[in-house]
Every structure is written in C-alpha cells, then in structure tokens.
Write an enzyme that holds these catalytic residues in place. Structure first.
Site, PDB file in Angstrom:
ATOM      1  N   GLU A  40       0.769  -1.041  -0.179  1.00 57.48           N
ATOM      2  CA  GLU A  40      -0.027  -0.065  -0.073  1.00 57.48           C
ATOM      3  C   GLU A  40       0.707   1.095   0.117  1.00 57.48           C
ATOM      4  O   GLU A  40       0.858   2.091  -0.968  1.00 57.48           O
ATOM      5  CB  GLU A  40      -0.745   0.116   1.274  1.00 57.48           C
ATOM      6  CG  GLU A  40      -2.246  -0.701   1.316  1.00 57.48           C
ATOM      7  CD  GLU A  40      -3.178  -0.279   0.039  1.00 57.48           C
ATOM      8  OE1 GLU A  40      -3.343   1.019   0.036  1.00 57.48           O
ATOM      9  OE2 GLU A  40      -3.618  -1.280  -0.431  1.00 57.48           O
ATOM     10  N   LYS A  55      16.916   5.077  23.828  1.00 55.41           N
ATOM     11  CA  LYS A  55      16.899   3.848  23.774  1.00 55.41           C
ATOM     12  C   LYS A  55      18.318   3.145  24.348  1.00 55.41           C
ATOM     13  O   LYS A  55      18.160   2.037  24.973  1.00 55.41           O
ATOM     14  CB  LYS A  55      16.899   3.281  22.151  1.00 55.41           C
ATOM     15  CG  LYS A  55      16.622   2.094  22.005  1.00 55.41           C
ATOM     16  CD  LYS A  55      16.331   1.672  20.815  1.00 55.41           C
ATOM     17  CE  LYS A  55      15.155   0.823  20.753  1.00 55.41           C
ATOM     18  NZ  LYS A  55      14.386   0.384  19.496  1.00 55.41           N
ATOM     19  N   GLU A 141      15.932  -1.330  10.521  1.00 57.06           N
ATOM     20  CA  GLU A 141      14.919  -2.180  10.927  1.00 57.06           C
ATOM     21  C   GLU A 141      13.963  -1.775   9.786  1.00 57.06           C
ATOM     22  O   GLU A 141      13.464  -1.079   9.747  1.00 57.06           O
ATOM     23  CB  GLU A 141      14.403  -1.764  12.383  1.00 57.06           C
ATOM     24  CG  GLU A 141      13.017  -2.762  12.764  1.00 57.06           C
ATOM     25  CD  GLU A 141      12.643  -2.215  14.059  1.00 57.06           C
ATOM     26  OE1 GLU A 141      13.098  -3.101  15.181  1.00 57.06           O
ATOM     27  OE2 GLU A 141      12.041  -1.169  14.490  1.00 57.06           O
ATOM     28  N   ALA A 153      -1.020   0.708  15.649  1.00 55.31           N
ATOM     29  CA  ALA A 153       0.364   0.983  16.235  1.00 55.31           C
ATOM     30  C   ALA A 153       0.432   2.556  16.270  1.00 55.31           C
ATOM     31  O   ALA A 153       1.001   2.872  17.313  1.00 55.31           O
ATOM     32  CB  ALA A 153       1.432   0.497  15.227  1.00 55.31           C
TER      33      ALA A 153
END
Ligand code: 0O2
Length: 201
Positions: A40, A55, A141, A153
């Site tokens: 999409e 992180k 990623e 999400a």
C-alpha cells in the site's frame, strides 16, 4: 565526539537511500512478474538523536558511535504497509531471499504479539554504505504490517506519548481488545479477498 556522531548519522542517511533503492527495485520486479503490487505504501525515517539517547539509556549504554552501531538496530527505519496478512509474509520472504541484504534478526510479532497487543513483522538487516574508498556496514529495521495493524500501532504510539510513565488500565485493556479485533478483521479481509479473486476474469 559530536562530529563522530554526526558522521555516523550521515552514513546512516546514505544507507537509508541505498536501502530504499534496493527495496524499490525488488518490489517493482515482483509487481511486474506477478502483475500485483502487495504494498500500500512505504514510510522511512532516521531516528532522532533524542530517541537514540533514550534507547541507549534504557539498555544502560552511553551515547557513543560504537554503542549506536552495536545496540540501536533501528536508526534507519523502513515501514512497509500491506493490505493483507498474506502480503506481509510475501514481502518478508521476498526480502529474506534477496541476496543483497543480510538478515541479522527477525521478530514475528504477528505470530507472537507483544504484551500490549502490538503486531508487526520486524526484520533487522545489515546495510552496506558505499563510501569513497571503502564500504561500511550499518543496521536497519524493516517493519512490515497491514493497514489495520498500522492503524493500531499509530494510536498506540500516541497513547505512549501522552502517558509516558503509566498508561491507565482502561486504555491498556481497550487497546489489547482492539488488537484482537484488528486480528479478526485482518483475517476476514483476507477471506473476502480470496472470494473476490475467484471472480477475477
Ligand atoms: P519508535 O518511536 O517507533 O522508533 P531492539 O530495537 O530490538 O533493540 P526493542 O525496543 O525491544 O529493542 O525492539 P522491539 O520491541 O522489536 O521494538 C522496536 C520497534 O517496534 C519500536 O521502536 C516501535 O517502532 C515498534 N514497537 C514495538 N513495540 C511496540 C508497541 O507496543 N507499540 C508500538 N506502537 N510500537 C511498538 P521504538 O524505538 O520503541 O519506537
């Protein structure tokens, strides 16, 4: 040190550009061969320094170029959004069979959702960065998921931002239940698509 980090971030930017070219070629070829585009849309981003520091802090490391390279897998992030779950796995296999990319790690959060209900397929890949006189390697990623999973999400991301320390139980429970709804909807849409395919001339 600051200039080392800037240099590393520049390399990640080149790495993202190269990864985008590779993925575009891969998808175009697939689309031509199968007469079907399973995607999409695609979103890309470079992680901000603040998110990188967060992180590293969470993992107990300080901000150094080496720690970024070793412990932050998603400085370069690509998100591939598909219509159907079957398309997600098709793309995963396509990338896994692509000789130019080395898979370092894979996480199937569709088969094994996270505690929050989060679903997506993650591939951590090694990306070559071709510089003037040498090639260096970085990590990226690739998140692959359906439109419905992405919808979930994206709301979850807003919730995490609004409640950085403690998400209210009622919100957590609602999101967990909606993740189940999303899973059921994804399966229904897939079944409907199979029925539609029967009618193709
Ligand atoms: P952002 O803002 O998207 O960059 P690792 O990367 O493996 O060292 P981690 O965090 O355990 O460490 O990896 P994991 O759980 O596979 O998550 C990596 C990314 O997946 C996250 O990056 C998010 O983008 C996404 N993700 C994972 N869990 C959730 C979740 O519960 N909700 C949402 N909305 N996204 C999730 P960042 O850096 O956390 O965030």
């Amino acid at each position: 040190m600051e200039s080392d980090i800037k240099g590393l971030m520049n390399k990640y930017e080149y790495g993202l550009e190269m990864l985008q070219v590779q993925l575009n070629v891969l998808i175009k070829e697939y689309t031509k061969t199968h007469n079907y585009n399973p995607i999409e849309h695609v979103k890309t981003r470079i992680k901000s320094i603040d998110s990188i520091i967060n992180k590293l802090n969470k993992k107990g490391y300080e901000l150094t170029p080496n720690n970024i390279y070793e412990y932050v897998y998603d400085v370069v992030g690509v998100r591939i959004i598909c219509s159907f779950i079957s398309d997600v796995y098709e793309i995963v296999n396509l990338i896994k069979n692509f000789k130019q990319l080395t898979i370092i790690k894979e996480k199937d959060y569709i088969e094994n959702p996270k505690e929050s209900g989060y679903t997506s397929y993650h591939l951590i890949v090694s990306i070559p960065v071709y510089l003037n006189n040498r090639t260096e390697f970085g990590k990226a990623e690739i998140q692959i998921r359906t439109i419905a999973m992405d919808f979930w999400a994206s709301l979850d991301h807003k919730i995490q931002y609004k409640f950085p320390n403690d998400i209210p139980e009622e919100v957590k429970n609602a999101m967990y239940n909606y993740a189940i709804d999303i899973k059921n909807l994804d399966h229904k849409m897939l079944e409907l698509n199979k029925i539609m395919n029967k009618y193709k001339s």
